[in-house]
Each structure stands twice: as C-alpha cells, then as structure tokens.
Design a protein around this motif. Structure first.
Motif, short mmCIF file in Angstrom:
data_model
loop_
_atom_site.label_atom_id
_atom_site.label_comp_id
_atom_site.label_asym_id
_atom_site.label_seq_id
_atom_site.Cartn_x
_atom_site.Cartn_y
_atom_site.Cartn_z
N GLY A 24 0.84 -1.17 0.00
CA GLY A 24 0.00 0.00 0.00
C GLY A 24 0.88 1.23 0.00
N MET A 25 0.42 2.28 -0.63
CA MET A 25 1.17 3.54 -0.70
C MET A 25 0.42 4.60 0.09
SD MET A 25 3.67 2.66 -2.62
CE MET A 25 4.36 4.24 -3.05
N GLY A 26 1.14 5.26 0.96
CA GLY A 26 0.52 6.28 1.77
C GLY A 26 1.17 7.63 1.57
N TRP A 27 0.40 8.67 1.80
CA TRP A 27 0.94 10.03 1.90
C TRP A 27 0.89 10.43 3.37
CZ3 TRP A 27 3.42 12.63 -1.82
CH2 TRP A 27 3.23 12.23 -3.15
N VAL A 28 2.01 10.91 3.84
CA VAL A 28 2.17 11.33 5.23
C VAL A 28 2.73 12.75 5.21
CG1 VAL A 28 3.40 10.88 7.39
CG2 VAL A 28 2.56 8.96 5.99
N ARG A 29 2.28 13.60 6.09
CA ARG A 29 2.79 14.97 6.11
C ARG A 29 3.31 15.33 7.49
NH1 ARG A 29 -2.93 18.27 5.35
NH2 ARG A 29 -3.79 17.87 7.46
N GLN A 30 4.20 16.30 7.49
CA GLN A 30 4.74 16.81 8.74
C GLN A 30 4.85 18.32 8.66
OE1 GLN A 30 8.51 15.17 10.06
NE2 GLN A 30 7.97 15.62 12.19
N ALA A 31 4.09 18.98 9.50
CA ALA A 31 4.13 20.44 9.59
C ALA A 31 5.22 20.84 10.57
CB ALA A 31 2.77 20.96 10.04
N PRO A 32 5.72 22.07 10.46
CA PRO A 32 6.77 22.53 11.38
C PRO A 32 6.34 22.41 12.84
CG PRO A 32 6.53 24.05 9.56
CD PRO A 32 5.40 23.07 9.44
N GLY A 33 7.17 21.78 13.63
CA GLY A 33 6.89 21.65 15.05
C GLY A 33 5.84 20.62 15.41
N VAL A 80 -2.14 10.96 5.89
CA VAL A 80 -3.06 11.76 5.11
C VAL A 80 -4.00 10.88 4.27
CG1 VAL A 80 -3.25 13.47 3.25
CG2 VAL A 80 -1.46 13.70 4.99
N ALA A 81 -3.41 10.01 3.45
CA ALA A 81 -4.23 9.19 2.55
C ALA A 81 -3.46 7.94 2.15
CB ALA A 81 -4.63 9.98 1.31
N GLY A 82 -4.19 6.88 1.82
CA GLY A 82 -3.54 5.63 1.44
C GLY A 82 -4.22 4.98 0.26
N TYR A 83 -3.45 4.23 -0.51
CA TYR A 83 -3.94 3.55 -1.71
C TYR A 83 -3.34 2.16 -1.75
CZ TYR A 83 -4.53 2.53 -6.70
OH TYR A 83 -4.86 1.96 -7.91
N THR A 84 -4.19 1.16 -1.95
CA THR A 84 -3.73 -0.23 -2.04
C THR A 84 -3.69 -0.66 -3.49
OG1 THR A 84 -4.70 -0.72 0.13
CG2 THR A 84 -4.18 -2.59 -1.28
N TRP A 85 -2.53 -1.09 -3.95
CA TRP A 85 -2.35 -1.42 -5.36
C TRP A 85 -3.28 -2.54 -5.82
CZ3 TRP A 85 0.05 1.79 -8.39
CH2 TRP A 85 1.13 2.55 -7.92
N THR A 107 -6.14 -3.69 -4.85
CA THR A 107 -7.60 -3.52 -4.87
C THR A 107 -8.03 -2.14 -5.33
OG1 THR A 107 -7.60 -2.78 -2.57
CG2 THR A 107 -7.83 -5.15 -2.96
N SER A 108 -7.07 -1.21 -5.48
CA SER A 108 -7.36 0.19 -5.80
C SER A 108 -8.22 0.86 -4.73
CB SER A 108 -8.05 0.31 -7.16
OG SER A 108 -7.25 -0.21 -8.19
N SER A 109 -8.23 0.31 -3.54
CA SER A 109 -9.00 0.91 -2.47
C SER A 109 -8.26 2.10 -1.88
CB SER A 109 -9.30 -0.12 -1.39
OG SER A 109 -8.11 -0.61 -0.83
N THR A 110 -9.01 3.02 -1.31
CA THR A 110 -8.44 4.25 -0.77
C THR A 110 -8.90 4.46 0.66
OG1 THR A 110 -10.27 5.58 -1.62
CG2 THR A 110 -8.34 5.34 -3.04
N THR A 122 -7.87 13.59 -2.91
CA THR A 122 -8.17 12.33 -3.58
C THR A 122 -6.87 11.64 -3.93
OG1 THR A 122 -10.20 13.24 -4.55
CG2 THR A 122 -9.32 11.23 -5.52
N ILE A 123 -6.74 10.39 -3.51
CA ILE A 123 -5.57 9.60 -3.86
C ILE A 123 -5.96 8.62 -4.95
CG2 ILE A 123 -5.98 7.83 -2.07
CD1 ILE A 123 -2.91 7.71 -1.71
N SER A 124 -5.03 8.42 -5.89
CA SER A 124 -5.29 7.49 -6.98
C SER A 124 -3.97 6.88 -7.43
CB SER A 124 -5.98 8.19 -8.16
OG SER A 124 -5.15 9.22 -8.66
N GLY A 125 -4.07 5.79 -8.19
CA GLY A 125 -2.86 5.13 -8.63
C GLY A 125 -2.90 4.76 -10.10
N ASP A 126 -1.74 4.76 -10.72
CA ASP A 126 -1.58 4.33 -12.11
C ASP A 126 -0.62 3.15 -12.07
OD1 ASP A 126 -0.82 3.91 -14.75
OD2 ASP A 126 -0.90 6.03 -15.25
#
Length: 124
Positions: A33-42, A48-53, A55-58, A69-73
């Motif tokens: 699975g591919m995820g987006w993770v963020r880190q703000a200062p301090g 943030v969001a995840g995508y499973t190759w 099943t294309s589930s989000t 919106t997360i998507s995959g190619d």
C-alpha cells in the motif's frame, strides 16, 4: 527495497489546488500500500491518505476527507494526491511511503520505504 520519488509540491493560495506524484521502483508492489504522510513545522508526522495497489481501495484521514483524492496508475507505478480546497493548515512537507498490505495506515512505524518529501505551502 522500494525507491520513492515525489514531485508536485509548491506554493498556493488558500482554496487552491495542487497535485502530488510519487513514482515507485525497485520491486513489485502487488502486496503493498502507498501512503501520503505529512509533517508540519513543530508537529508530528500525520497520515493523510492511502492507496492499495491490488484492490485500488483508498483511505483518508478525517482532516482531508472530501478535499483530497488519492489514486494510482499501475502501469506507471505512480500514486497521485490531488489536493483541492487547500487550507493554511495543510502546509507541511508531504512524504510518500510504502508499507506491506495489512498494516494499519496510521502506524507510521510500519512503513518500510519513504520518499525525500516535497514542500506544500498554503498562504492565507
């Protein structure tokens, strides 16, 4: 080992949009699975969001649901994060990360590969 390269960050005004891309290489991803993770200062890193190759589930954090919106190619081994209605509180470094399917999206220690990160700045 998976190599991840992000692109697409930048400066945008509140209410605007950006699209981030993450291209993966180095192994097969059918059980990842591919995820987006963020880190703000301090602040701590935040899922943030995840995508499973396979099943294309989000899956989304409540803070971005309805705006991102997360998507995959699969042909390009690339995951996208379309970010709309951006807010100043979305300002952060955004990382793409990969983890084996079945591990909780919110378990950041469970991701075994990380990209270098891309800065997103939202001005008010």
């Amino acid at each position: 080992q998976v190599q991840l390269v992000e692109s697409g960050g930048g400066l945008v005004q509140a209410g605007g949009s950006l699209r981030l891309s993450c291209t993966a290489s180095g192994r097969t991803f059918s059980n990842y699975g591919m995820g987006w993770v963020r880190q703000a200062p301090g602040k701590e890193r935040e899922f943030v969001a995840g995508y499973t190759w396979s099943t294309s589930s989000t899956y989304y954090a409540d803070s971005v649901k309805g705006r991102f919106t997360i998507s995959g190619d699969n042909a390009r081994n690339t995951v996208y994060l379309q970010m709309n209605s951006l807010r100043p509180e979305d300002t952060a470094v955004y990382y793409c990360a990969a983890r084996v399917a079945g591990i909780s999206w919110h378990n950041l220690d469970g991701y075994d590969s990380w990209g270098q990160g891309t800065q997103v700045t939202v001005s008010s």
